[in-house]
Design an enzyme around this catalytic site. Sequence first.
Site, PDB file in Angstrom:
ATOM      1  N   ASP A  33     -14.548  14.358 -89.821  1.00  0.00           N
ATOM      2  CA  ASP A  33     -15.799  13.640 -90.060  1.00  0.00           C
ATOM      3  C   ASP A  33     -16.973  14.617 -89.951  1.00  0.00           C
ATOM      4  O   ASP A  33     -16.990  15.487 -89.075  1.00  0.00           O
ATOM      5  CB  ASP A  33     -15.955  12.498 -89.045  1.00  0.00           C
ATOM      6  CG  ASP A  33     -16.998  11.487 -89.475  1.00  0.00           C
ATOM      7  OD1 ASP A  33     -16.628  10.363 -89.852  1.00  0.00           O
ATOM      8  OD2 ASP A  33     -18.207  11.844 -89.454  1.00  0.00           O
ATOM      9  N   ILE A  34     -17.948  14.462 -90.841  1.00  0.00           N
ATOM     10  CA  ILE A  34     -19.100  15.367 -90.857  1.00  0.00           C
ATOM     11  C   ILE A  34     -19.978  15.172 -89.621  1.00  0.00           C
ATOM     12  O   ILE A  34     -20.729  16.073 -89.230  1.00  0.00           O
ATOM     13  CB  ILE A  34     -19.914  15.153 -92.161  1.00  0.00           C
ATOM     14  CG1 ILE A  34     -20.740  16.381 -92.505  1.00  0.00           C
ATOM     15  CG2 ILE A  34     -20.785  13.904 -92.090  1.00  0.00           C
ATOM     16  CD1 ILE A  34     -21.300  16.358 -93.923  1.00  0.00           C
ATOM     17  N   ASN A  91     -13.513   0.507 -90.341  1.00  0.00           N
ATOM     18  CA  ASN A  91     -14.666  -0.364 -90.558  1.00  0.00           C
ATOM     19  C   ASN A  91     -14.523  -0.941 -91.956  1.00  0.00           C
ATOM     20  O   ASN A  91     -14.536  -0.204 -92.943  1.00  0.00           O
ATOM     21  CB  ASN A  91     -15.964   0.444 -90.429  1.00  0.00           C
ATOM     22  CG  ASN A  91     -16.170   0.971 -89.024  1.00  0.00           C
ATOM     23  OD1 ASN A  91     -15.976   0.247 -88.056  1.00  0.00           O
ATOM     24  ND2 ASN A  91     -16.538   2.226 -88.905  1.00  0.00           N
ATOM     25  N   GLN A  98     -19.239  -0.909 -92.640  1.00  0.00           N
ATOM     26  CA  GLN A  98     -18.585   0.118 -93.465  1.00  0.00           C
ATOM     27  C   GLN A  98     -19.652   0.793 -94.310  1.00  0.00           C
ATOM     28  O   GLN A  98     -20.377   0.126 -95.054  1.00  0.00           O
ATOM     29  CB  GLN A  98     -17.515  -0.516 -94.369  1.00  0.00           C
ATOM     30  CG  GLN A  98     -16.794   0.508 -95.234  1.00  0.00           C
ATOM     31  CD  GLN A  98     -15.738  -0.116 -96.157  1.00  0.00           C
ATOM     32  OE1 GLN A  98     -15.507  -1.318 -96.119  1.00  0.00           O
ATOM     33  NE2 GLN A  98     -15.134   0.713 -96.981  1.00  0.00           N
ATOM     34  N   HIS A 104     -10.860   3.683 -95.550  1.00  0.00           N
ATOM     35  CA  HIS A 104     -10.528   4.846 -94.723  1.00  0.00           C
ATOM     36  C   HIS A 104     -10.249   4.416 -93.295  1.00  0.00           C
ATOM     37  O   HIS A 104     -10.729   3.378 -92.831  1.00  0.00           O
ATOM     38  CB  HIS A 104     -11.660   5.880 -94.745  1.00  0.00           C
ATOM     39  CG  HIS A 104     -13.000   5.339 -94.367  1.00  0.00           C
ATOM     40  ND1 HIS A 104     -13.797   4.661 -95.257  1.00  0.00           N
ATOM     41  CD2 HIS A 104     -13.693   5.366 -93.198  1.00  0.00           C
ATOM     42  CE1 HIS A 104     -14.929   4.311 -94.668  1.00  0.00           C
ATOM     43  NE2 HIS A 104     -14.882   4.713 -93.401  1.00  0.00           N
ATOM     44  N   HIS A 106     -10.450   5.929 -89.333  1.00  0.00           N
ATOM     45  CA  HIS A 106     -10.925   6.974 -88.416  1.00  0.00           C
ATOM     46  C   HIS A 106      -9.853   7.189 -87.348  1.00  0.00           C
ATOM     47  O   HIS A 106      -9.316   6.220 -86.794  1.00  0.00           O
ATOM     48  CB  HIS A 106     -12.194   6.532 -87.674  1.00  0.00           C
ATOM     49  CG  HIS A 106     -13.383   6.235 -88.535  1.00  0.00           C
ATOM     50  ND1 HIS A 106     -14.508   7.021 -88.540  1.00  0.00           N
ATOM     51  CD2 HIS A 106     -13.644   5.223 -89.402  1.00  0.00           C
ATOM     52  CE1 HIS A 106     -15.419   6.512 -89.358  1.00  0.00           C
ATOM     53  NE2 HIS A 106     -14.920   5.402 -89.894  1.00  0.00           N
TER      54      HIS A 106
HETATM   55  P1  5GP Z   1     -17.736   4.059 -92.013  1.00  0.00           P
HETATM   56  O1  5GP Z   1     -17.808   3.830 -93.505  1.00  0.00           O
HETATM   57  O2  5GP Z   1     -16.406   3.700 -91.432  1.00  0.00           O
HETATM   58  O3  5GP Z   1     -18.854   3.388 -91.272  1.00  0.00           O
HETATM   59  O4  5GP Z   1     -17.916   5.603 -91.720  1.00  0.00           O
HETATM   60  C1  5GP Z   1     -17.992   6.589 -92.708  1.00  0.00           C
HETATM   61  C2  5GP Z   1     -17.879   7.923 -92.023  1.00  0.00           C
HETATM   62  O5  5GP Z   1     -17.932   8.929 -93.012  1.00  0.00           O
HETATM   63  C3  5GP Z   1     -18.966   8.247 -91.005  1.00  0.00           C
HETATM   64  O6  5GP Z   1     -18.360   8.497 -89.732  1.00  0.00           O
HETATM   65  C4  5GP Z   1     -19.657   9.490 -91.567  1.00  0.00           C
HETATM   66  O7  5GP Z   1     -20.033  10.424 -90.572  1.00  0.00           O
HETATM   67  C5  5GP Z   1     -18.597  10.054 -92.493  1.00  0.00           C
HETATM   68  N1  5GP Z   1     -19.129  10.792 -93.623  1.00  0.00           N
HETATM   69  C6  5GP Z   1     -20.160  10.399 -94.435  1.00  0.00           C
HETATM   70  N2  5GP Z   1     -20.372  11.322 -95.396  1.00  0.00           N
HETATM   71  C7  5GP Z   1     -19.464  12.313 -95.186  1.00  0.00           C
HETATM   72  C8  5GP Z   1     -19.205  13.538 -95.853  1.00  0.00           C
HETATM   73  O8  5GP Z   1     -19.828  13.907 -96.849  1.00  0.00           O
HETATM   74  N3  5GP Z   1     -18.195  14.299 -95.357  1.00  0.00           N
HETATM   75  C9  5GP Z   1     -17.482  13.922 -94.256  1.00  0.00           C
HETATM   76  N4  5GP Z   1     -16.521  14.749 -93.863  1.00  0.00           N
HETATM   77  N5  5GP Z   1     -17.711  12.771 -93.599  1.00  0.00           N
HETATM   78  C10 5GP Z   1     -18.694  11.973 -94.061  1.00  0.00           C
END
Ligand code: 5GP
Length: 122
Positions: A33-34, A91, A98, A104, A106
């Site tokens: 994760d970034i 999420n 989400q 995805h 985590h």
């Molecule tokens: P969610 O959709 O479950 O809320 O989380 C999406 C996740 O993707 C977040 O934890 C965010 O930090 C991660 N994320 C968003 N953009 C990027 C990216 O460009 N590269 C990476 N490696 N992770 C990302």
Amino acid sequence: MAYDENNIFARILRGELPCKKVYEDDYALAFHDINPLMPVHVLVIPKGPYTNLEEFNAGASLQEMGGFMKAVAECAKLAGVDASGYRLVANNGADAHQEVPHFHVHIFGGRPILGRMIKTEN
Ligand code: 5GP
């Protein structure tokens, strides 16, 4: 919901954006994760165009679904948390906040998790 071909994870899958890859096979890609919330914070995504678990369930073959879960387990092992333990979070949809519209999971780990849930306040 129509799948957004230009979401960030779709662009990572196409190689248009970089990622710190952890694992890849026919069914899944995994990367760090970034914005890591834990010492280990790996994202595992299926290769197919599925916005959420409902689309994954409706559109993916059992082989794809099974391959994806096997990849999640393999990533936990590669990240070194299979013995110590970890939390899986997906999420899914608006109420779960989400952010990226590509299904995805985590993987959180690397130290004991103090809170009951991550991104949950009640
Ligand atoms: P969610 O959709 O479950 O809320 O989380 C999406 C996740 O993707 C977040 O934890 C965010 O930090 C991660 N994320 C968003 N953009 C990027 C990216 O460009 N590269 C990476 N490696 N992770 C990302």
